[in-house]
Scaffold this motif. Structure first.
Motif: not given
Length: 364
Positions: A27-29, A239-240, A247-250, A267-270
């Motif tokens: 959903y987030s990605s 992602g650090g 939900g904050q992925s660019k 996306m998980i890493g970011e």
């Protein structure tokens, strides 16, 4: 007859945890892409919930199957899967996406036969190896028939073309041969021959050679073959430790292609950072540990080899996918089990792990 008991709860917990992370991250990605393409940010989430529901039903059913009855359907399942692989090349039946003939169209839905063949191959190879365990010591009587079958299936998949799935099936078969007790000399020769065939397959296709050169230096072609690798690294890097936040992925703003399918690990890493990515890796290690433990305690040769194959199938595919996303391996189109958005892949993966959980109910 072995006494049936509850399934391996640690194995089941790892599977359900990965599915839960998958729903959230799909959903987030995909929300931005869903809004742009379908005017509905929940489009891919709704479809994912449907596919997971079907997968859970398939897993629950597989947990109650008679495993010896399943063995009888191994060869018919393989024949059906081979027929489906041939059908993808028939005009009007096969559906081409991104230059690859990997799907059969059924109205608005599609079936990916390579996902069916993965499960069918594990069943048949386990059956053949369990008929006479001592034959595996003989190259002509034990190893050659399985290699011939593998060559046929690999050839049909490469016609699609799909090198990633071919490598996953070959790796799974290799693990099963090791578990069956094949001679080390035969395995070394097989590994060398397989490596030569992979090199030949790469050299024979210009686009694969471009992927290799892009893998070695993606910044040499940043807007072409190196684009996906660079964008994946640009997702993982920022992602650090703890990520940018859910939900904050660019990168999901249409920078990274296939961000909810093949590249969902980026996306998980970011969004979840090193901690989130490490959790996913730990869950896959947990799955592999418990899966091979089930195989070691299986009541007979067939179920033991079947458990090895099912565990290896998921684990190898996960390693390939995460290796591609992190830039360790060249780009190849293979999904991350349980987490990537998908239909046939998700349902048949869960059908397979349902069989694995079934074996755990009889495992010592």
């Amino acid at each position: 007859m072995p006494r049936r008991h509850r399934p391996d709860w640690i194995l089941l917990g790892a599977i359900l945890a990965l599915l839960t992370i998958g729903i959230v991250m799909v959903y987030s990605s995909s929300a931005v892409k869903g809004y742009i393409q379908y005017d509905d940010p929940y489009h891919f989430l709704k479809m994912e919930v449907i596919w997971i529901s079907l997968g859970l039903a398939a897993m629950a059913g597989a947990m109650r199957l008679d495993l010896q009855l399943l063995r009888r359907f191994a060869k018919p399942a393989l024949i059906l899967a081979i027929v489906l692989l041939i059908m993808v090349k028939i005009p009007g039946v096969g559906r081409r996406v991104n230059g690859a003939d990997r799907w059969i169209g059924l109205g608005p839905l599609s079936i990916q036969p390579s996902e069916v063949i993965k499960l069918a191959m594990v069943l048949v190879v386990a059956h053949l190896l369990a008929i006479n365990p001592y034959k595996i010591k003989s190259f002509r009587k034990g190893l050659l028939p399985i290699l011939g079958l593998l060559g046929l299936v690999a050839g049909l998949i490469m016609l699609q073309p799909d090198l990633g799935t071919t490598l996953a099936i070959a790796g799974t078969t290799f693990f099963m041969l090791i578990a069956a007790g094949a001679r080390v000399s035969h395995l070394l020769a097989l590994g060398g021959s397989g490596l030569s065939l992979v090199v030949a397959a790469i050299a024979a296709a210009p686009y694969r050679m471009r992927r290799i050169t892009a893998f070695l230096d993606p910044w040499a072609d940043p807007s072409g073959k190196g684009y996906q690798t660079i964008q994946a690294l640009l997702a993982l890097g920022p992602g650090g430790l703890f990520g940018l936040g859910l939900g904050q992925s660019k990168q999901k703003f249409l920078y990274l292609p296939e961000n909810h399918t093949d590249f969902i690990f980026a996306m998980i890493g970011e969004e979840l950072g090193f901690v989130g990515a490490s959790l996913v890796i730990i869950l896959f290690f947990l799955f592999a540990w418990r899966g091979f433990r089930v195989a070691m305690g299986a009541p007979d040769a067939f179920t033991g080899l079947l458990a090895v194959g099912l565990t290896a199938m998921v684990s190898i595919q996960a390693m390939i996918n995460m290796g591609v996303v992190s830039g360790v391996l060249p780009v190849t189109g293979i999904t991350l089990p349980f987490l990537s958005y998908g239909g046939t892949s998700l349902v048949f993966t869960m059908l397979g792990v349902g069989v694995l959980l079934n074996i755990s109910r009889e495992s010592r």
